[in-house]
Design a protein around this motif. Structure first.
Motif, PDB file in Angstrom:
ATOM      1  N   ASN A  12     -55.843 -22.303  14.742  1.00 23.54           N
ATOM      2  CA  ASN A  12     -54.782 -23.324  14.796  1.00 23.54           C
ATOM      3  C   ASN A  12     -53.459 -22.789  14.257  1.00 23.54           C
ATOM      4  OD1 ASN A  12     -56.638 -25.192  15.828  1.00 23.54           O
ATOM      5  ND2 ASN A  12     -57.271 -25.770  13.769  1.00 23.54           N
ATOM      6  N   PRO A  16     -58.803 -41.521  16.674  1.00 29.02           N
ATOM      7  CA  PRO A  16     -57.602 -41.507  17.492  1.00 29.02           C
ATOM      8  C   PRO A  16     -57.875 -40.949  18.891  1.00 29.02           C
ATOM      9  CG  PRO A  16     -57.516 -39.744  15.870  1.00 29.02           C
ATOM     10  CD  PRO A  16     -58.769 -40.540  15.599  1.00 29.02           C
ATOM     11  N   ASN A  73     -55.143 -35.987  21.901  1.00 32.56           N
ATOM     12  CA  ASN A  73     -53.727 -35.581  21.824  1.00 32.56           C
ATOM     13  C   ASN A  73     -52.829 -36.587  21.117  1.00 32.56           C
ATOM     14  OD1 ASN A  73     -54.258 -33.153  23.277  1.00 32.56           O
ATOM     15  ND2 ASN A  73     -54.281 -34.361  25.146  1.00 32.56           N
ATOM     16  N   GLN A  74     -53.398 -37.604  20.485  1.00 35.77           N
ATOM     17  CA  GLN A  74     -52.588 -38.571  19.742  1.00 35.77           C
ATOM     18  C   GLN A  74     -52.115 -37.938  18.443  1.00 35.77           C
ATOM     19  OE1 GLN A  74     -54.557 -42.294  18.900  1.00 35.77           O
ATOM     20  NE2 GLN A  74     -53.120 -42.825  17.281  1.00 35.77           N
ATOM     21  N   GLU A  75     -50.824 -38.070  18.149  1.00 32.32           N
ATOM     22  CA  GLU A  75     -50.300 -37.565  16.886  1.00 32.32           C
ATOM     23  C   GLU A  75     -50.617 -38.567  15.796  1.00 32.32           C
ATOM     24  OE1 GLU A  75     -46.333 -36.070  16.705  1.00 32.32           O
ATOM     25  OE2 GLU A  75     -46.464 -35.222  18.715  1.00 32.32           O
ATOM     26  N   VAL A  76     -51.057 -38.055  14.643  1.00 31.45           N
ATOM     27  CA  VAL A  76     -51.375 -38.923  13.513  1.00 31.45           C
ATOM     28  C   VAL A  76     -50.565 -38.471  12.305  1.00 31.45           C
ATOM     29  CG1 VAL A  76     -53.678 -39.501  14.353  1.00 31.45           C
ATOM     30  CG2 VAL A  76     -53.376 -37.525  12.871  1.00 31.45           C
ATOM     31  N   ARG A  77     -50.308 -39.427  11.405  1.00 30.60           N
ATOM     32  CA  ARG A  77     -49.556 -39.111  10.195  1.00 30.60           C
ATOM     33  C   ARG A  77     -50.481 -38.476   9.156  1.00 30.60           C
ATOM     34  NH1 ARG A  77     -47.000 -44.751   9.050  1.00 30.60           N
ATOM     35  NH2 ARG A  77     -48.478 -45.376  10.635  1.00 30.60           N
TER      36      ARG A  77
END
Length: 104
Positions: free
Chosen positions: A2, A76, A79-83
């Motif tokens: 990553n 989620p 590809n969902q952005e998370v905080r």
């Protein structure tokens, strides 16, 4: 991994990917590499990492090359952005042909 250096627990300094075998069958720590002119038939490849079922009274064995899905993350979304911080992960799991059902 990553975008970061590969950590030792994931095979540092090099991670070998074995085409046709899913990740848990990939070797993580090597002492040596030997090239062969035929498929390797080691204990795990021939005796352990196999699916077995019976058809017409005959046992059929198939090497595991894909892991059969038994769980699915629904949230989620892919590809969902998370905080950063605490995150709730939701999904479903099923035991398929396992002897014990999923308990939690």
């Amino acid at each position: 991994m990553n975008g970061e250096p590969l950590p030792i627990q994931h095979g540092y300094p090099v991670r070998l990917i074995v085409p046709g075998w899913y990740a848990v069958a990939s070797v993580k720590w090597l002492a040596e590499i030997e090239l062969m002119d035929q498929p390797f038939s080691g204990h795990y490849q021939t005796d352990k990492y196999c699916y077995e079922w019976e058809r017409n009274g005959q046992v059929i064995r198939e090497p595991v090359t894909l892991q059969r899905v038994r769980a699915l993350i629904t949230e989620p979304a892919p590809n969902q952005e998370v905080r950063a911080g605490e995150l709730v992960v939701r999904g479903v799991a099923w035991s398929g042909a396992a002897q014990l059902p999923v308990s939690r």
